[in-house]
Every structure is written in C-alpha cells, then in structure tokens.
Design a protein around this motif. Sequence first.
Motif, mmCIF file in Angstrom:
data_model
loop_
_atom_site.group_PDB
_atom_site.id
_atom_site.type_symbol
_atom_site.label_atom_id
_atom_site.label_comp_id
_atom_site.label_asym_id
_atom_site.label_seq_id
_atom_site.Cartn_x
_atom_site.Cartn_y
_atom_site.Cartn_z
ATOM 1 N N UNK A 1 0.838 -1.201 0.000
ATOM 2 C CA UNK A 1 0.000 0.000 0.000
ATOM 3 C C UNK A 1 0.869 1.247 0.000
ATOM 4 N N UNK A 2 1.922 1.215 0.830
ATOM 5 C CA UNK A 2 2.850 2.334 0.927
ATOM 6 C C UNK A 2 3.598 2.532 -0.396
ATOM 7 N N UNK A 3 3.997 1.438 -1.013
ATOM 8 C CA UNK A 3 4.782 1.501 -2.248
ATOM 9 C C UNK A 3 3.949 1.939 -3.445
ATOM 10 N N UNK A 4 2.630 1.902 -3.303
ATOM 11 C CA UNK A 4 1.755 2.270 -4.420
ATOM 12 C C UNK A 4 1.771 3.765 -4.708
ATOM 13 N N UNK A 5 2.307 4.547 -3.769
ATOM 14 C CA UNK A 5 2.375 5.992 -3.954
ATOM 15 C C UNK A 5 1.222 6.736 -3.321
ATOM 16 N N UNK A 6 0.278 6.025 -2.728
ATOM 17 C CA UNK A 6 -0.875 6.672 -2.069
ATOM 18 C C UNK A 6 -0.615 6.820 -0.573
ATOM 19 N N UNK A 7 0.458 7.517 -0.240
ATOM 20 C CA UNK A 7 0.875 7.598 1.160
ATOM 21 C C UNK A 7 0.142 8.720 1.898
ATOM 22 N N UNK A 8 -1.162 8.540 2.137
ATOM 23 C CA UNK A 8 -1.887 9.503 2.948
ATOM 24 C C UNK A 8 -1.671 9.156 4.432
ATOM 25 N N UNK A 9 -2.346 9.879 5.300
ATOM 26 C CA UNK A 9 -2.127 9.698 6.737
ATOM 27 C C UNK A 9 -2.476 8.284 7.195
ATOM 28 N N UNK A 10 -3.572 7.738 6.678
ATOM 29 C CA UNK A 10 -3.995 6.393 7.075
ATOM 30 C C UNK A 10 -2.950 5.359 6.661
ATOM 31 N N UNK A 11 -2.469 5.471 5.423
ATOM 32 C CA UNK A 11 -1.462 4.541 4.914
ATOM 33 C C UNK A 11 -0.187 4.627 5.746
ATOM 34 N N UNK A 12 0.241 5.860 6.024
ATOM 35 C CA UNK A 12 1.480 6.041 6.776
ATOM 36 C C UNK A 12 1.372 5.463 8.180
ATOM 37 N N UNK A 13 0.268 5.712 8.857
ATOM 38 C CA UNK A 13 0.103 5.181 10.209
ATOM 39 C C UNK A 13 -0.002 3.659 10.205
ATOM 40 N N UNK A 14 -0.656 3.113 9.185
ATOM 41 C CA UNK A 14 -0.739 1.656 9.055
ATOM 42 C C UNK A 14 0.649 1.064 8.837
ATOM 43 N N UNK A 15 1.457 1.755 8.055
ATOM 44 C CA UNK A 15 2.818 1.291 7.803
ATOM 45 C C UNK A 15 3.637 1.312 9.091
ATOM 46 N N UNK A 16 3.551 2.403 9.835
ATOM 47 C CA UNK A 16 4.237 2.477 11.131
ATOM 48 C C UNK A 16 3.798 1.313 12.030
ATOM 49 N N UNK A 17 2.503 1.067 12.082
ATOM 50 C CA UNK A 17 1.977 0.023 12.965
ATOM 51 C C UNK A 17 2.488 -1.355 12.571
ATOM 52 N N UNK A 18 2.522 -1.645 11.278
ATOM 53 C CA UNK A 18 2.946 -2.983 10.862
ATOM 54 C C UNK A 18 4.463 -3.157 10.923
ATOM 55 N N UNK A 19 5.212 -2.070 10.767
ATOM 56 C CA UNK A 19 6.659 -2.159 10.984
ATOM 57 C C UNK A 19 6.930 -2.513 12.446
ATOM 58 N N UNK A 20 6.186 -1.883 13.350
ATOM 59 C CA UNK A 20 6.312 -2.222 14.772
ATOM 60 C C UNK A 20 5.905 -3.670 15.022
ATOM 61 N N UNK A 21 4.837 -4.107 14.362
ATOM 62 C CA UNK A 21 4.378 -5.485 14.503
ATOM 63 C C UNK A 21 5.459 -6.456 14.053
ATOM 64 N N UNK A 22 6.094 -6.158 12.923
ATOM 65 C CA UNK A 22 7.137 -7.040 12.390
ATOM 66 C C UNK A 22 8.360 -7.079 13.300
ATOM 67 N N UNK A 23 8.775 -5.924 13.790
ATOM 68 C CA UNK A 23 9.899 -5.890 14.724
ATOM 69 C C UNK A 23 9.547 -6.634 16.011
ATOM 70 N N UNK A 24 8.309 -6.489 16.444
ATOM 71 C CA UNK A 24 7.873 -7.210 17.639
ATOM 72 C C UNK A 24 7.925 -8.706 17.434
ATOM 73 N N UNK A 25 7.581 -9.144 16.214
ATOM 74 C CA UNK A 25 7.672 -10.569 15.887
ATOM 75 C C UNK A 25 9.108 -11.057 15.966
#
Length: 214
Positions: free
Chosen positions: A180-204
């Motif tokens: 979603x982030x790489x698609x170029x549609x980096x609005x606020x929702x996309x950016x926050x979702x990306x932050x959240x899943x990066x944290x999820x992945x690091x937590x894993x």
Amino acid sequence: MTITATRIRATTPARTLLTCGAAAGPLYFLTTFIQAAVRDGFDLTKHPASILSNGDAGWIQVTNFLVAGVLTIAGAIGLSRVLEPGRGSVWGPRLLGLFGVSLLFAAAFKADAGNGFPVGAGPATLSTTGMLHMAAGSVGFLSLIVATFVFASRYSREGHRGWAVYSRATGIAFFASFAWMSSGNANAVVMLAFWATVMLAWGWVTAVTIRSAR
C-alpha cells in the motif's frame, strides 16, 4: 562435569547473540520515537522513520540504523546456532540476517529529505542515494516478510499452531501495508498503518528471538 561445562560454553555465546537480536527492535523504536517527538517538522502521519537521517541531528538515526543492523545480524547468527535441524533452520536465520544487512545499507545511503522535513524542505525528490536507500529497504522488508512465512512453516510442522498463525498474520499485515505504501498513495492512514505494521514485524522478531533463547 565436563559435559555440563561444554554445554555452558556452547550455549552462552548463542544466548548473548539472541539477547542482542531481541534488543534490536525495542532500541530502534525507542530512539526513533524520541526523535519523532522532539525534532521540529517531523510528523508520523507524513514521514517514515528513514527521513530522520537528514538534518543536523540526522546522525542519530544513521547510528540507530547501524546499531539495529548489527544487533539483528547478531540475533540471526544466534538463531542459526540454536535452531534444531529442520524446516526453516537455515533460511529463517539467513533471511533475518539479510534484513539486518539492509539496515546497514539504509544507514550508508540516506533517504531523501522532503515533504517538509527537515523544516524548510520542499517536495520530495529522488536522488541516487535515495534510490539505493529505497532498494535496501525493499530488500530488507521483503526478506523479513518471507522470514515470517518460513518460520510459520516450521512452527506448523512442529505443532505450534499459535506461533504459526502469529507469524503468518504478521507477514500478511506487513506485506499489505508495504504494498500500500509503495503504491504511492501515502496519505495519513497509509502512513500510520505502515508504522503500525513495521512495529508489529519488529515485535515478531523480538518474540521469535526470545522464544528461541528460552
């Protein structure tokens, strides 16, 4: 007595390496969020962590990438030493190690400034250095995503259904937000979702490493 001493010598270095790997994510995000809170112009809804490498204090994020990369590689080496032979015992650690190497490249090649950060920066432009940073990030993120499925397969084979589901869910969520982030549609929702899943992945990564250390 000799056998016990040999086991201690064999397991203690691996446990130390795993401790390093477990600490990588928490230290990375602690450093990142402190910067996000105090650096003028930075906005979690508009900017990825990589852009913190710019400006007078950019060396902090560069160092953060370096430390996280070294700790992640150490954790991957520790995993390669403690995982019993079987599905994922080779490629699981290797993929995590590749993710660690990508962080070193992310430190060497900074993301481009832009979108208002540092303060006064205009629209984002893509330089050669910025392209190399993005390439390193893409390789690292995809390696981490594949690693979640490799470990999920291992856990399924071992009968650890909960860990298998956790690993797959992490990989799917992270891949979806990355795409979603790489698609170029980096609005606020996309950016926050990306932050959240990066944290999820690091937590894993932290959870798997701690589990292996135990």
